[in-house]
Each structure stands twice: as C-alpha cells, then as structure tokens.
Scaffold this motif. Structure first.
Motif, mmCIF file in Angstrom:
data_model
loop_
_atom_site.group_PDB
_atom_site.id
_atom_site.type_symbol
_atom_site.label_atom_id
_atom_site.label_comp_id
_atom_site.label_asym_id
_atom_site.label_seq_id
_atom_site.Cartn_x
_atom_site.Cartn_y
_atom_site.Cartn_z
ATOM 1 N N ASP A 265 0.864 -1.203 -0.060
ATOM 2 C CA ASP A 265 -0.047 -0.091 -0.032
ATOM 3 C C ASP A 265 0.951 1.181 -0.001
ATOM 4 O O ASP A 265 1.798 1.090 0.510
ATOM 5 C CB ASP A 265 -0.740 0.290 1.350
ATOM 6 N N GLN A 267 1.130 5.500 1.166
ATOM 7 C CA GLN A 267 0.271 6.595 1.914
ATOM 8 C C GLN A 267 -0.445 7.317 1.057
ATOM 9 O O GLN A 267 0.078 7.666 -0.139
ATOM 10 C CB GLN A 267 1.049 7.226 2.888
ATOM 11 N N GLY A 273 -2.167 10.885 4.363
ATOM 12 C CA GLY A 273 -2.304 9.687 5.332
ATOM 13 C C GLY A 273 -3.312 10.301 6.239
ATOM 14 O O GLY A 273 -3.666 9.568 7.278
ATOM 15 N N TRP A 284 -4.496 5.017 3.400
ATOM 16 C CA TRP A 284 -3.437 4.251 2.456
ATOM 17 C C TRP A 284 -4.340 3.704 1.504
ATOM 18 O O TRP A 284 -5.694 3.527 1.796
ATOM 19 C CB TRP A 284 -3.186 2.977 3.259
#
Ligand code: PHE
Length: 344
Positions: A265, A267, A273, A284
């Motif tokens: 993943d 951010q 985030g 994410w």
C-alpha cells in the motif's frame, strides 16, 4: 381578342415544348440553362407577359392566372428532373470512384492513448534501474498462467481470477505473471525484467472492473534477493513516478507463486495519510501485490532455488493511470470515446 387568344395559345404550347425538352436533358448544367431560358428574368414567359399591356383588365387577369399556374407546374417539373439527374450523377460517381474510408481526416491528429503514455513512462523508469522489457502471448496455456505458477489443478486460488477459456482449451491470460516462467526459460540469471501487457478476466464490469485491462509485471532473479530489495525498488519507482517521497507499507497477501506474499500500500498522496475520500478515510491506498518468488516457480522455470532467489510484483497499469489523472471509471479506456481520449 386575337392577341388574347394567341398569348393564351403560346403559353399552352410552351408547356408542351418544355415538357419535351426537359425529358431529353441528361445533365444538371443543361437543365439550369433551360430553366433560365424559360423562367429566368429575361426568359420566354416574361417575354410573353410583356405582350399583355394592350389587353383589357379581365383578360390580363385571366392570362395572369394561367401564367402563374404554368410557372408553378414548370417549377415542379424542373425540380423533379433536377433530383433525378443528381441521383444519377451520384450513382455514376459511386461506380467509377474509389472512396478510401480509412483516409485520415484533415486536422484530426491522433495521439498516444493515456495507457500507453504511462506504460512508456513506467518502462523508462525501470530501464534506468537496469530492467529489460519482455512480452508474452495473450492467448496462453494453462501451465504458464496457472500450473507452473504453483496453482494445482484444483487449487481454490484459481477462482480468484475468473478466466476466459477457448474451445481448444487455451485461455486468455488473467495476469502478466504468465510471463514469469516463460522468461526464466529463456534468460540466464541474474536478470531483471518488466512485462507490460493486456490481461483478461471474465468479470462483471463496473467503474473499477473491466474484462480487459493492463498490468505491468516485474521480476528480479539474483543471489540473496530479499524483501528489502523489493521494497527499495518499489519505493524508488513510486517516488520517481509520483515525483515525491512515497511512504509504503506491506501487508500479508496470498498468491500461490510467491512466498512470502504481500499487498503493498502507499500512503495516500492526496491527504498525506490524514484520510480522505480517495483512500476511503484509511490514509492508505492499495497499489500492488508482490512477494518473493516461490521455489516451485523457480524450479518450473529451470532455475535452481538453492542458488537463486527473486521477487515479483504485479502493478495494475490501468489503476495507476486512473490515479494519475483522477479518472473515475475504468471503462473509459476502451470505450473509444474521442472526447475522453482528446484530454490527454
Ligand atoms: N498476478 C497477480 C494478479 O494479477 C499479482 C501478483 C504479481 C502477485 C506478482 C504477486 C506477484 O493478481
């Protein structure tokens, strides 16, 4: 009285004469000439009507009515003949002229499809890191798409990828991982490759699912390859591609051909985030599955897993393009909609 009669007669004769003349005309040009001769400003009808000046008001009126009727009739005759001649001319030119429907339309310059644009961009980044580009067939054998990738015949993981089968028992590759073993068979380790390409799934389509989409497979085989190498290459690629530092995280993910397997993943680049609509308030975004190549796959490709190791990843190219351009529906890509394509 004599005058009245002779004018009336010449109008009536004129009608017959014109009918005959019109029927013998074979092209639009001559038809136009005849029209001018008869109904034009200095035409025969105008000439005849000039003789009216000596008649009584009633006679004038009567001749006027006859003349107008004649004009109307003749106008219709000319019109009908014109339509007939034009049709004939089109028929003739269709028969003798070749019309090239593929001829480029003036002032419409084509452009590179957004998927290809990004594909070339991604290729350049990996080439700079020493990767080679490889291709494989879109119509595949089960063994390359599944079997040699450690999917046994009845492995439930096959159900993760609904497959188009041909009647002869071939399939349309469901992922570019089908090229992993093909590459191992022709390359001597160490090597680093990427495989961009079209893949197919028998899938209900919606804004994020298409039966045909694009992936970019990556694979590195060398001695002592670890998850750290995988993360490093992924981070370098992503930071170059998005032109900013990208934070990644790995979660466990299952694919029969990698061990360990991960979902990588990033951010969220929109909210850094904090949580927003794009990352569904998680901070994410799931980007690409990856992992270390399973020893069985290396063996299937004729590579000794005691000596060699490797990583592989599968990037959704269509997904990446959607992120870059904020495209909300994957079905735009293959829609052929010029207004969509012209934006890139
Ligand atoms: N081929 C897998 C898919 O399409 C993705 C993948 C590639 C996973 C490489 C691990 C390693 O779902």
């Amino acid at each position: 009285m004599q005058n009245y009669q002779s004018i009336k007669e010449s109008l009536i004769n004129l009608e017959k004469e014109i009918q005959e003349k019109i029927s013998s005309i074979i092209d639009v040009e001559h038809l136009k000439e005849l029209y001018q001769d008869i109904l034009g400003k200095k035409g025969r009808i105008t000439e005849i009507l000039k003789q009216l000046k000596d008649l009584s008001p009633e006679e004038k009126k009567e001749i006027g009515i006859i003349a107008n009727q004649l004009k109307d009739q003749l106008t219709v005759l000319f019109k009908e003949k014109q339509v007939e001649l034009e049709k004939k001319e089109i028929q003739e030119s269709l028969q003798k002229e070749f019309f090239d429907i593929l001829r480029p339309i003036k002032n419409r310059v084509g452009r590179i499809h957004p998927l290809s644009q990004i594909q070339y961009e991604v290729e350049d980044i990996f080439i700079n890191m020493g990767f080679q580009i490889m291709e494989g067939p879109e119509v595949e054998l089960d063994e390359y798409n599944f079997g040699k990738l450690n999917f046994t015949d009845d492995h439930p993981a096959r159900d993760m990828q609904d497959t188009f089968w041909t009647e002869e028992g071939f399939l349309l590759r469901t992922h570019t991982s089908s090229v992993q073993v093909r590459a191992m068979e022709v390359l001597k380790p160490p090597f680093k490759i990427i495989v961009p390409g079209r893949v197919f799934r028998y899938e209900e389509t919606d804004a994020s699912h298409e039966n045909t989409f694009y992936q970019l497979e990556g694979m590195m085989v060398d001695k002592n390859v670890s998850t750290a190498n995988l993360i490093y290459i992924m981070k370098t690629f992503l930071s170059t591609f998005f032109e900013k530092d990208v934070t990644v995280r790995l979660r466990p993910g299952y694919f029969p051909f990698v061990e360990p397997g991960f979902e990588l993943d990033i951010q969220c680049l929109i909210c850094s985030g904090k949580g927003c609509q794009v990352c569904k308030y998680s901070g994410w975004v799931e980007l690409l599955p990856c992992g270390l190549i399973h020893p069985n796959v290396l063996k299937a490709g004729g590579i000794d897993p005691q000596i060699w190791t490797g990583f592989a990843f599968g990037m959704g190219l269509s997904r990446l393009v959607m992120m870059r351009h904020s495209i909300e529906d994957i079905r735009h890509f293959l829609s052929g909609n010029i207004r969509f394509l012209e934006q890139f």
